[in-house]
Design an enzyme around this catalytic site. Sequence first.
Site, PDB file in Angstrom:
ATOM      1  N   CYS A   1       0.822  -1.162   0.121  1.00  0.00           N
ATOM      2  CA  CYS A   1       0.044  -0.081   0.013  1.00  0.00           C
ATOM      3  C   CYS A   1       0.786   1.264  -0.092  1.00  0.00           C
ATOM      4  O   CYS A   1       1.724   1.506  -0.874  1.00  0.00           O
ATOM      5  CB  CYS A   1      -1.030  -0.111   1.100  1.00  0.00           C
ATOM      6  SG  CYS A   1      -2.396   1.364   1.115  1.00  0.00           S
ATOM      7  N   ALA A   2       0.850   2.178   1.295  1.00  0.00           N
ATOM      8  CA  ALA A   2       1.611   3.186   1.129  1.00  0.00           C
ATOM      9  C   ALA A   2       3.048   2.820   1.670  1.00  0.00           C
ATOM     10  O   ALA A   2       3.782   3.785   1.427  1.00  0.00           O
ATOM     11  CB  ALA A   2       0.865   4.263   1.955  1.00  0.00           C
TER      12      ALA A   2
END
Length: 179
Positions: free
Chosen positions: A100-101
């Site tokens: 994800c991030a």
Amino acid sequence: MVYVLLAPGFEEIEALAPTDILRRAGVEVRTVGVGSREIIGSHGIPVVCDLTEEEANLRDLEMVILPGGMPGAANLEASEKVQALLDHCAQNDRWVAAICAAPFVLGHKGLLKGRRATCYPGFEGELTGAVYTAAAVEQDGRYITGKGPGAALEFGFRLAEVLKGAETARRVREGMQCP
């Protein structure tokens, strides 16, 4: 030993799905709380971790996993202990996984330079030097990145495959009724 690093604001599914899959595969996994033993995820779910970051050690470390979520990924990046674990993995040919991030933490350290990587849309510019692929899961050498919450199972299965082999990953996948 595999450490799943949880910082306040982590994305719950990205941490717990891979942890569950790896434990089903027979991998020794410990959740590590960054800042305290109980960490609140980005959706308000509290998780009591196996260890705190102060209790984490480098002995027998095979892999570190960084779940995404915001501000979870930023809190991971701000931790000196997390930075030390990543440095150890990079210098000792250990597995590093981020979803994800969280791949931006690896990008900011220069660990993705020249490597294929993926992340949550909008963070591509933070993957310094990486070749962004937009794949659900990407592996380049000992670095594995995932795109986001919807890729958490595939991410977990890839981690199981590299640590325990394709047959074990297939068996766990079938046992979980995943196509």
